[in-house]
Write a protein that holds these residues in place. Structure first.
Motif, PDB file in Angstrom:
ATOM      1  N   ALA A 272       0.724  -1.127   0.022  1.00  0.00           N
ATOM      2  CA  ALA A 272      -0.041   0.076   0.050  1.00  0.00           C
ATOM      3  C   ALA A 272       0.794   1.262  -0.013  1.00  0.00           C
ATOM      4  O   ALA A 272       0.801   2.137   0.751  1.00  0.00           O
ATOM      5  CB  ALA A 272      -1.021  -0.121   0.963  1.00  0.00           C
ATOM      6  N   GLY A 273       1.787   1.298  -0.838  1.00  0.00           N
ATOM      7  CA  GLY A 273       2.610   2.360  -1.215  1.00  0.00           C
ATOM      8  C   GLY A 273       1.851   3.152  -2.179  1.00  0.00           C
ATOM      9  O   GLY A 273       0.470   3.146  -2.451  1.00  0.00           O
ATOM     10  N   TYR A 274       2.780   4.210  -2.704  1.00  0.00           N
ATOM     11  CA  TYR A 274       2.140   5.087  -3.706  1.00  0.00           C
ATOM     12  C   TYR A 274       1.104   4.080  -4.989  1.00  0.00           C
ATOM     13  O   TYR A 274       0.076   4.422  -5.192  1.00  0.00           O
ATOM     14  CB  TYR A 274       3.217   5.948  -4.595  1.00  0.00           C
ATOM     15  N   THR A 275       1.902   3.006  -5.356  1.00  0.00           N
ATOM     16  CA  THR A 275       1.593   2.258  -6.676  1.00  0.00           C
ATOM     17  C   THR A 275       0.473   1.459  -6.084  1.00  0.00           C
ATOM     18  O   THR A 275      -0.786   1.379  -6.721  1.00  0.00           O
ATOM     19  CB  THR A 275       2.480   1.673  -7.369  1.00  0.00           C
ATOM     20  N   GLY A 276       0.809   0.684  -4.960  1.00  0.00           N
ATOM     21  CA  GLY A 276      -0.311  -0.106  -4.591  1.00  0.00           C
ATOM     22  C   GLY A 276      -1.813   0.246  -3.973  1.00  0.00           C
ATOM     23  O   GLY A 276      -2.771  -0.407  -4.476  1.00  0.00           O
ATOM     24  N   LEU A 277      -1.587   1.340  -3.468  1.00  0.00           N
ATOM     25  CA  LEU A 277      -2.905   2.247  -3.053  1.00  0.00           C
ATOM     26  C   LEU A 277      -3.671   2.455  -4.052  1.00  0.00           C
ATOM     27  O   LEU A 277      -4.841   2.421  -4.087  1.00  0.00           O
ATOM     28  CB  LEU A 277      -2.443   3.160  -1.735  1.00  0.00           C
ATOM     29  N   ALA A 278      -2.870   3.167  -4.804  1.00  0.00           N
ATOM     30  CA  ALA A 278      -3.643   3.742  -6.203  1.00  0.00           C
ATOM     31  C   ALA A 278      -4.459   2.625  -7.116  1.00  0.00           C
ATOM     32  O   ALA A 278      -5.447   2.695  -7.119  1.00  0.00           O
ATOM     33  CB  ALA A 278      -2.656   4.515  -7.062  1.00  0.00           C
ATOM     34  N   ALA A 279      -3.708   1.494  -7.067  1.00  0.00           N
ATOM     35  CA  ALA A 279      -4.180   0.314  -8.100  1.00  0.00           C
ATOM     36  C   ALA A 279      -5.113  -0.186  -7.208  1.00  0.00           C
ATOM     37  O   ALA A 279      -6.497  -0.487  -7.916  1.00  0.00           O
ATOM     38  CB  ALA A 279      -3.135  -0.586  -8.384  1.00  0.00           C
ATOM     39  N   ALA A 280      -5.207  -0.313  -5.986  1.00  0.00           N
ATOM     40  CA  ALA A 280      -6.445  -1.107  -5.183  1.00  0.00           C
ATOM     41  C   ALA A 280      -7.664  -0.123  -5.507  1.00  0.00           C
ATOM     42  O   ALA A 280      -8.648  -0.643  -5.670  1.00  0.00           O
ATOM     43  CB  ALA A 280      -6.006  -1.184  -3.712  1.00  0.00           C
ATOM     44  N   LYS A 281      -7.508   1.122  -5.108  1.00  0.00           N
ATOM     45  CA  LYS A 281      -8.737   2.115  -5.245  1.00  0.00           C
ATOM     46  C   LYS A 281      -9.223   2.424  -6.385  1.00  0.00           C
ATOM     47  O   LYS A 281     -10.391   2.251  -6.778  1.00  0.00           O
ATOM     48  CB  LYS A 281      -8.387   3.409  -4.493  1.00  0.00           C
ATOM     49  N   LEU A 282      -8.387   2.200  -7.506  1.00  0.00           N
ATOM     50  CA  LEU A 282      -8.867   2.448  -8.863  1.00  0.00           C
ATOM     51  C   LEU A 282      -9.667   0.968  -9.370  1.00  0.00           C
ATOM     52  O   LEU A 282     -10.646   0.937  -9.795  1.00  0.00           O
ATOM     53  CB  LEU A 282      -7.838   2.810  -9.696  1.00  0.00           C
ATOM     54  N   LEU A 283      -9.024   0.075  -8.989  1.00  0.00           N
ATOM     55  CA  LEU A 283      -9.723  -1.218  -9.314  1.00  0.00           C
ATOM     56  C   LEU A 283     -10.941  -1.825  -8.775  1.00  0.00           C
ATOM     57  O   LEU A 283     -11.925  -2.221  -9.091  1.00  0.00           O
ATOM     58  CB  LEU A 283      -8.689  -2.511  -8.963  1.00  0.00           C
ATOM     59  N   ALA A 284     -10.990  -1.082  -7.271  1.00  0.00           N
ATOM     60  CA  ALA A 284     -12.284  -1.238  -6.710  1.00  0.00           C
ATOM     61  C   ALA A 284     -13.363  -0.362  -7.133  1.00  0.00           C
ATOM     62  O   ALA A 284     -14.618  -0.550  -7.217  1.00  0.00           O
ATOM     63  CB  ALA A 284     -12.031  -0.787  -4.978  1.00  0.00           C
ATOM     64  N   ASN A 285     -12.981   0.651  -7.859  1.00  0.00           N
ATOM     65  CA  ASN A 285     -13.861   1.683  -8.396  1.00  0.00           C
ATOM     66  C   ASN A 285     -14.302   1.116  -9.957  1.00  0.00           C
ATOM     67  O   ASN A 285     -15.497   1.783 -10.389  1.00  0.00           O
ATOM     68  CB  ASN A 285     -13.389   3.098  -8.489  1.00  0.00           C
TER      69      ASN A 285
END
Length: 378
Positions: free
Chosen positions: A12-25
């Motif tokens: 859940a760094g810069y890339t992981g957190l962004a990817a998780a939230k974008l994929l959830a959306n």
């Protein structure tokens, strides 16, 4: 793939957190985020933390509120690629996945040089930067090993904050080798202005409690050693039998998909990221963010039966802060070769503050805004 895919994001760094939230959306998948701590830290500010500026820890549960993402605060101990499961240290049951996004990040390489792990202070993790700050309360002399972007920022930040201390910058090459000639000249003038003692073409062979021993036998005295020379990635991908490069980074195609395991995507420092013409991108927040957006687009495109577009990046830039009121912005080719006109001074410092605020405040809360800005490049 099941009707409702299980998507696991590791890190859940810069890339992981962004990817998780974008994929959830943007997908119908059940997204699980695994991180070894329950907060997000803007890593790009660690050089400021080392000089005494307060760290920022943003609770992940607050950042994930309303997203539907399941959060596991735990240490990943293994990936079973055959079973498509992630093994955690503190959980009895593994986390199953249909798609895996590998975004574990990098850490300071304190194992290569003898004594570094015992005596040096890394700055890749916020806790390390905080320990360096505590040591700087009493240290009269600090040696910064490594003159990459992090080393330059740490050395200038410490020299500006502690003008009564001695700062020595030790580099195995030439100071500013990644810059154009005007950029190198400006950096040298800045180092002189800060009173930084620069030791070029000096390879550290050993770190001790009283400084560093160079490969030629010379001793560089220091009460504290800040270690910024080199980064390493977790061994999880190699141990799982995934295709990795010589540094242990996941080998991915231009859509960030593993070349050996198509159900796995790699983003950030743990992946050897290449754009559509095969050129390798540097490790860093900027390229990592573009890779995250590209991976999300690729996953959603494939889910919808579309052919995903490869990563499109033509050039790069280095934005280096020199204390709080100065900086260097150097345009580069993807391979790091400097090009174009270098920008310097207070405007660059202001631009770097904007970058830090965007990546540390806006990005973790609203990754969709950043994704929209990156859409033309990824």
């Amino acid at each position: 793939m099941t009707t409702t895919p299980r998507i696991a994001v590791l890190g859940a760094g810069y890339t992981g957190l962004a990817a998780a939230k974008l994929l959830a959306n943007r997908t119908d998948g059940v997204v699980t985020l695994v991180n070894n701590r329950d907060y997000f830290v803007p890593r790009m500010r660690n050089h400021q933390v080392a000089s005494g500026r307060p760290s920022r820890r943003l609770p992940l549960r607050g950042l994930l509120k309303g997203t539907g993402i399941r959060l596991f605060v735990d240490q990943v101990t293994g990936i079973d690629a055959a079973a498509r499961e992630v093994v955690l240290a503190g959980a009895a049951d593994p986390v199953g996945y249909d798609l895996l996004v590998y975004a574990m990040g990098s850490q300071a390489d304190l194992a290569t040089v003898p004594g570094a792990a015992e005596h040096a202070y890394g700055v890749a993790a916020v806790e390390q930067a905080e320990r360096l700050h505590e040591r700087m309360r009493t240290a009269g002399t600090v040696a910064v090993a490594g003159a990459g972007l992090t080393g330059i920022e740490v050395a200038t930040e410490l020299a500006e904050t502690y003008p009564d201390r001695t700062v020595r910058l030790v580099t195995s090459g030439a100071l500013g080798a990644q810059l154009s000639e005007p950029g190198r000249e400006y950096l040298h003038r800045a180092a002189d202005r800060f009173g930084i003692q620069v030791l070029e073409h000096a390879t550290v062979g050993k770190v001790g409690p009283d400084g560093v021993l160079l490969a030629d036998g010379a001793h560089v005295a220091a009460d504290a050693v800040a270690w910024t020379t080199g980064f390493t990635v977790p061994a999880l991908a190699r141990a799982a039998g995934l295709a990795v490069d010589e540094r242990g980074r996941l080998v991915v195609d231009s859509t960030m998909r593993s070349e050996s395991h198509p159900e796995i995507y790699g983003i950030g420092d743990v992946a050897a990221i290449r754009n559509r013409d095969g050129r390798l991108l540097r490790m860093g927040c900027g390229p990592g963010g573009l890779a995250a957006v590209c991976a999300v687009h690729a996953i959603t495109d494939r889910e919808a039966g579309r052919t995903p577009k490869p990563l499109r990046v033509k050039d790069d830039a280095l934005c280096i802060s020199l204390g709080q009121r100065d900086g260097i912005l150097q345009p580069t080719e993807l391979d790091g070769t400097p090009k174009g006109k270098v920008r310097t001074g207070r405007p660059v410092a202001a631009f770097k503050r904007f970058i830090l605020r965007t990546t540390g405040v806006v990005f973790p809360r609203y990754p969709g805004l950043v994704a929209a800005g990156a859409a033309g490049r990824a």
